[in-house]
Design an enzyme around this catalytic site. Structure first.
Site, PDB file in Angstrom:
ATOM      1  N   GLU A  89      39.733-122.537  -3.025  1.00 50.92           N
ATOM      2  CA  GLU A  89      38.784-123.477  -3.611  1.00 50.92           C
ATOM      3  C   GLU A  89      37.448-122.810  -3.911  1.00 50.92           C
ATOM      4  O   GLU A  89      37.037-121.875  -3.239  1.00 50.92           O
ATOM      5  CB  GLU A  89      38.592-124.647  -2.639  1.00 50.92           C
ATOM      6  N   CYS A 102      29.972-121.419  -5.210  1.00 50.86           N
ATOM      7  CA  CYS A 102      30.377-120.963  -3.882  1.00 50.86           C
ATOM      8  C   CYS A 102      31.806-120.416  -3.993  1.00 50.86           C
ATOM      9  O   CYS A 102      32.737-121.157  -4.281  1.00 50.86           O
ATOM     10  CB  CYS A 102      30.288-122.149  -2.939  1.00 50.86           C
ATOM     11  N   CYS A 109      41.135-118.111   6.814  1.00 53.85           N
ATOM     12  CA  CYS A 109      40.220-117.134   7.422  1.00 53.85           C
ATOM     13  C   CYS A 109      40.756-116.776   8.797  1.00 53.85           C
ATOM     14  O   CYS A 109      41.194-117.653   9.538  1.00 53.85           O
ATOM     15  CB  CYS A 109      38.811-117.720   7.541  1.00 53.85           C
ATOM     16  N   CYS A 113      36.156-119.604  13.724  1.00 58.25           N
ATOM     17  CA  CYS A 113      34.903-120.146  14.263  1.00 58.25           C
ATOM     18  C   CYS A 113      35.156-121.616  14.619  1.00 58.25           C
ATOM     19  O   CYS A 113      35.820-122.337  13.864  1.00 58.25           O
ATOM     20  CB  CYS A 113      33.775-120.038  13.244  1.00 58.25           C
ATOM     21  N   CYS A 116      34.399-124.573  12.066  1.00 57.12           N
ATOM     22  CA  CYS A 116      34.747-124.400  10.651  1.00 57.12           C
ATOM     23  C   CYS A 116      36.168-124.850  10.368  1.00 57.12           C
ATOM     24  O   CYS A 116      37.110-124.405  11.012  1.00 57.12           O
ATOM     25  CB  CYS A 116      34.578-122.925  10.273  1.00 57.12           C
ATOM     26  N   GLY A 159      37.020-117.939   3.841  1.00 56.95           N
ATOM     27  CA  GLY A 159      37.269-116.556   4.208  1.00 56.95           C
ATOM     28  C   GLY A 159      36.027-115.770   4.559  1.00 56.95           C
ATOM     29  O   GLY A 159      34.904-116.197   4.333  1.00 56.95           O
ATOM     30  N   GLU A 160      36.265-114.596   5.145  1.00 61.15           N
ATOM     31  CA  GLU A 160      35.177-113.700   5.534  1.00 61.15           C
ATOM     32  C   GLU A 160      35.137-112.546   4.516  1.00 61.15           C
ATOM     33  O   GLU A 160      36.012-111.677   4.526  1.00 61.15           O
ATOM     34  CB  GLU A 160      35.424-113.189   6.958  1.00 61.15           C
ATOM     35  N   SER A 191      27.727-113.843   2.276  1.00 61.95           N
ATOM     36  CA  SER A 191      27.511-114.427   3.601  1.00 61.95           C
ATOM     37  C   SER A 191      28.567-113.889   4.554  1.00 61.95           C
ATOM     38  O   SER A 191      29.756-113.870   4.240  1.00 61.95           O
ATOM     39  CB  SER A 191      27.631-115.950   3.508  1.00 61.95           C
ATOM     40  N   SER A 213      25.592-115.543   9.141  1.00 58.83           N
ATOM     41  CA  SER A 213      25.877-116.780   9.868  1.00 58.83           C
ATOM     42  C   SER A 213      25.632-116.529  11.351  1.00 58.83           C
ATOM     43  O   SER A 213      26.506-116.038  12.050  1.00 58.83           O
ATOM     44  CB  SER A 213      27.338-117.182   9.639  1.00 58.83           C
ATOM     45  N   LEU A 214      24.436-116.834  11.787  1.00 59.28           N
ATOM     46  CA  LEU A 214      24.047-116.518  13.171  1.00 59.28           C
ATOM     47  C   LEU A 214      24.546-117.598  14.130  1.00 59.28           C
ATOM     48  O   LEU A 214      25.307-117.328  15.043  1.00 59.28           O
ATOM     49  CB  LEU A 214      22.525-116.376  13.230  1.00 59.28           C
ATOM     50  N   ASN A 288      28.894-130.284   9.115  1.00 60.37           N
ATOM     51  CA  ASN A 288      29.790-131.172   8.374  1.00 60.37           C
ATOM     52  C   ASN A 288      31.049-131.373   9.198  1.00 60.37           C
ATOM     53  O   ASN A 288      31.753-130.417   9.485  1.00 60.37           O
ATOM     54  CB  ASN A 288      30.182-130.547   7.032  1.00 60.37           C
ATOM     55  N   CYS A 331      30.042-127.145   3.079  1.00 60.93           N
ATOM     56  CA  CYS A 331      30.222-125.962   3.922  1.00 60.93           C
ATOM     57  C   CYS A 331      31.218-126.233   5.026  1.00 60.93           C
ATOM     58  O   CYS A 331      31.104-127.226   5.738  1.00 60.93           O
ATOM     59  CB  CYS A 331      28.923-125.616   4.654  1.00 60.93           C
TER      60      CYS A 331
HETATM   61  N1  SAH Z   1      32.889-116.405   6.432  1.00 63.04           N
HETATM   62  C1  SAH Z   1      31.570-116.330   5.945  1.00 63.04           C
HETATM   63  C2  SAH Z   1      31.354-117.086   4.654  1.00 63.04           C
HETATM   64  C3  SAH Z   1      32.002-118.426   4.532  1.00 63.04           C
HETATM   65  S1  SAH Z   1      31.432-119.718   5.600  1.00 63.04           S
HETATM   66  C4  SAH Z   1      30.583-116.788   6.994  1.00 63.04           C
HETATM   67  O1  SAH Z   1      31.012-117.308   8.002  1.00 63.04           O
HETATM   68  O2  SAH Z   1      29.394-116.579   6.776  1.00 63.04           O
HETATM   69  C5  SAH Z   1      29.964-120.289   4.787  1.00 63.04           C
HETATM   70  C6  SAH Z   1      28.931-120.960   5.696  1.00 63.04           C
HETATM   71  O3  SAH Z   1      29.337-122.280   6.077  1.00 63.04           O
HETATM   72  C7  SAH Z   1      28.716-120.197   6.985  1.00 63.04           C
HETATM   73  O4  SAH Z   1      27.363-120.088   7.305  1.00 63.04           O
HETATM   74  C8  SAH Z   1      29.446-121.062   7.952  1.00 63.04           C
HETATM   75  O5  SAH Z   1      29.043-120.802   9.232  1.00 63.04           O
HETATM   76  C9  SAH Z   1      29.125-122.451   7.458  1.00 63.04           C
HETATM   77  N2  SAH Z   1      29.987-123.479   8.011  1.00 63.04           N
HETATM   78  C10 SAH Z   1      31.256-123.336   8.454  1.00 63.04           C
HETATM   79  N3  SAH Z   1      31.735-124.517   8.908  1.00 63.04           N
HETATM   80  C11 SAH Z   1      30.744-125.414   8.778  1.00 63.04           C
HETATM   81  C12 SAH Z   1      30.641-126.819   9.045  1.00 63.04           C
HETATM   82  N4  SAH Z   1      31.672-127.504   9.552  1.00 63.04           N
HETATM   83  N5  SAH Z   1      29.489-127.443   8.767  1.00 63.04           N
HETATM   84  C13 SAH Z   1      28.455-126.755   8.220  1.00 63.04           C
HETATM   85  N6  SAH Z   1      28.502-125.447   7.929  1.00 63.04           N
HETATM   86  C14 SAH Z   1      29.631-124.778   8.199  1.00 63.04           C
HETATM   87 FE1  SF4 Z   2      35.782-117.802   8.657  1.00 65.96          FE
HETATM   88 FE2  SF4 Z   2      33.184-118.141   7.969  1.00 65.96          FE
HETATM   89 FE3  SF4 Z   2      34.742-120.230   8.686  1.00 65.96          FE
HETATM   90 FE4  SF4 Z   2      34.011-118.450  10.516  1.00 65.96          FE
HETATM   91  S1  SF4 Z   2      32.635-119.806   9.339  1.00 65.96           S
HETATM   92  S2  SF4 Z   2      36.078-119.304  10.273  1.00 65.96           S
HETATM   93  S3  SF4 Z   2      34.048-116.569   9.351  1.00 65.96           S
HETATM   94  S4  SF4 Z   2      35.000-118.945   6.898  1.00 65.96           S
END
Ligand code: SAH
Ligand code: SF4
Length: 339
Positions: A89, A102, A109, A113, A116, A159-160, A191, A213-214, A288, A331
């Site tokens: 997507e 985006c 992925c 996390c 996510c 994905g990463e 990112s 993504s800290l 979210n 996100c």
């Molecule tokens: N894998 C990479 C890029 C994709 S994620 C990364 O993790 O940076 C894109 C952004 O969306 C990241 O900052 C991620 O932490 C955030 N994200 C993931 N799940 C989320 C959620 N449920 N609500 C809000 N932001 C989220």
């Molecule tokens: Fe993968 Fe980024 Fe989601 Fe973590 S936040 S599971 S690295 S897509």
């Protein structure tokens, strides 16, 4: 060979190997990326014989979205079915002065996390170069239907990106190439969840912006929500960001607000300290939610308190507006569902 999989430089070598002049590569990429002509037959500055020979050597297969969902706020999610049945997507996010796309780099992925949705669905495979740039081309075509132009690209989809590094680099090459997409470095942001050694390499090999993504400011907390932190703990991650070239020191730190987990004043103080180390902007992301999520969103009032602590420490901190939530385009919500 699929033409969308190769950079213009590699196309030049492939053409030379097959007895063509090098400059044909530029003509061909201008046709496909800029004039959106997807058949050699229509490339009128190439002779008929050469066109036939090219058609034997290369395929031209633009990605077509299988479905386009339009959210009430104008956000559009494009779902692509790949040749092996996997779905990826892409999200078009129109704003007042720009229109951000985006982009996804993997189907699923591998990093899991805890907050996510994409991570909770597991890993399918890396996307090819053409599957990455194909999202951009298809989104450009879709956006133009309503008079919009994609101005910014963020690798924040599924994905990463730094775990699909070689394909990411080739895709960025094509996105920047004057004779292909012609985006500027300043308009592209990668990112990452913090693959430290690849951050260093990205800084050496490209000039794109970096977002990290800290999400947590101690190893103890970060380990709980981002398993990758066990491999690259905060100290390694922060050192890697140190190496990112000075001219791009405006590294963005992303911080998803999880209720009663990472939203205390102490967290804000520590985050301010890290942000100051890089002169970074902080993006506070309201969580979210999705079915089965293990966290709840921090209430908005508390997010504002958190933001104010950062601002008081002279850190630029923005609260990201959540977009496209009604179509699971926000996100962390990406991943196959019918809606
Ligand atoms: N894998 C990479 C890029 C994709 S994620 C990364 O993790 O940076 C894109 C952004 O969306 C990241 O900052 C991620 O932490 C955030 N994200 C993931 N799940 C989320 C959620 N449920 N609500 C809000 N932001 C989220
Ligand atoms: Fe993968 Fe980024 Fe989601 Fe973590 S936040 S599971 S690295 S897509």
């Amino acid at each position: 060979m699929e033409i969308f999989d190769i950079t213009r430089k590699n196309l030049e070598s492939a053409l030379l190997d097959n007895g063509f002049a090098k400059f044909r590569a530029t003509q061909i990429t201008q046709w496909i990326y800029q004039k959106r002509v997807f058949s050699f037959d229509e490339m009128s500055n190439i002779s008929k014989d050469d066109r036939a020979k090219l058609a034997e050597l290369f395929t031209i297969t633009p990605m077509q979205p299988e479905e386009v969902f339009t959210s009430s706020d104008g956000t559009q999610k494009l779902a692509f079915k790949l040749s092996d049945g996997n779905v990826v997507e892409t999200v078009i996010i129109p704003e007042e002065t720009r229109c951000t796309l985006c982009v996804s780099t993997q189907a699923g992925c591998p990093l899991h996390c805890a907050f996510c949705r994409t991570g909770s669905l597991g890993f399918k495979r890396d996307l090819t170069v053409s599957e990455i740039t194909g999202q951009v081309l298809a989104a450009q075509i879709e956006a133009e239907k309503s008079g919009k132009r994609i101005t910014n690209l963020v690798f924040m989809g599924m994905g990463e990106p730094l775990l699909n590094f070689e394909n990411l680099l080739d895709a960025i090459d094509i996105l920047l190439d004057d004779f292909c997409f012609n985006f500027s470095n300043r308009k592209i942001t990668v990112s990452t969840s913090g693959i430290a050694d690849k951050i260093v390499e990205l800084g050496e090999k490209t000039k794109v912006n970096l977002a990290v993504s800290l999400h947590a400011v101690t190893d103890e907390k970060r380990n709980k929500i981002m398993p990758i932190n066990k491999k690259y703990p905060l100290s390694a991650l922060l050192r890697a960001i140190d190496s990112y070239p000075v001219t791009r020191k405006m590294v963005v730190l992303e911080y998803v607000m999880l209720k009663n987990f990472n939203d205390t004043p102490e967290d804000a103080e520590k985050l301010a300290k890290i942000a100051k180390r890089y002169d970074s902007k902080v993006n506070l992301i309201p969580f979210n939610t999705f079915d089965g999520a293990a966290f709840e969103p921090t209430p908005i009032k508390k997010i504002i308190d958190f933001q104010n602590i950062l601002i008081a420490k002279n850190v630029t901190a923005l609260i990201r507006k959540s977009r496209g939530g009604d179509k699971l385009a926000a996100c962390g919500q990406l991943g196959r569902v019918k809606n």
